[in-house]
Design a protein around this motif. Sequence first.
Motif, PDB file in Angstrom:
ATOM      1  N   GLU A  17       0.799  -1.266  -0.031  1.00 37.41           N
ATOM      2  CA  GLU A  17      -0.211  -0.012   0.146  1.00 37.41           C
ATOM      3  C   GLU A  17       0.818   1.123   0.100  1.00 37.41           C
ATOM      4  O   GLU A  17       0.589   2.151  -0.914  1.00 37.41           O
ATOM      5  N   LEU A  67      -5.571  -7.544  -4.443  1.00 39.02           N
ATOM      6  CA  LEU A  67      -4.980  -6.119  -3.957  1.00 39.02           C
ATOM      7  C   LEU A  67      -5.288  -6.099  -2.358  1.00 39.02           C
ATOM      8  O   LEU A  67      -4.562  -5.799  -1.417  1.00 39.02           O
ATOM      9  N   SER A  68      -6.450  -6.219  -2.194  1.00 40.64           N
ATOM     10  CA  SER A  68      -6.897  -6.371  -0.669  1.00 40.64           C
ATOM     11  C   SER A  68      -6.141  -7.461   0.167  1.00 40.64           C
ATOM     12  O   SER A  68      -5.491  -7.153   1.410  1.00 40.64           O
ATOM     13  N   LYS A 119      -1.933  -5.929   0.099  1.00 41.86           N
ATOM     14  CA  LYS A 119      -1.652  -4.567   0.361  1.00 41.86           C
ATOM     15  C   LYS A 119      -0.797  -4.142   1.729  1.00 41.86           C
ATOM     16  O   LYS A 119      -0.202  -3.394   1.816  1.00 41.86           O
TER      17      LYS A 119
END
Length: 160
Positions: free
Chosen positions: A21, A81-82, A85
């Motif tokens: 992230e 992505l979750s 991240k």
Amino acid sequence: MLVKDAMVRDVSAIFEDEKIETFIRISALLLQHVFPVVDEKMKIIGIISEDDVISETIPSYFGLLHSASFIPDTNQMKRELSEIKDEPIGKFIKRTVITIEENDTILHAADLLLRHKLLNLFVVDKDGRLTGIINRSRILLAVLHEVLEEKTAQEKPNRL
């Protein structure tokens, strides 16, 4: 002409324990698509790019498709992505990095950029510490400056 005469010394780097992230946010903020990953001594241990992160978030078969129209939406990308991240970027970096030393010639830099189809080369000192970045534009600009300086010197009348 040497790389140190044409390189940009202000280069951003990231540490391998930073989160994905953080990389995404810094990349978007600085409009920089690839970062050298360094240790505490500023020695390059790898690189991370937007491509590396994107390829972790899309289906593995995506590269075989001729069009993204076969992917119905971005839900899978969001899910992936979750999941990654908060992972350290060290899990996703490429550890093989082509670098160039400050005292190498810009001709050698140009050769590496073209031969390996790179956009940038990270510059290191003799101890392998990150000191800058050079790209094709910087090489061309440095050579152009030399051409213009030589032309100006030739146009000046000799004074005795």
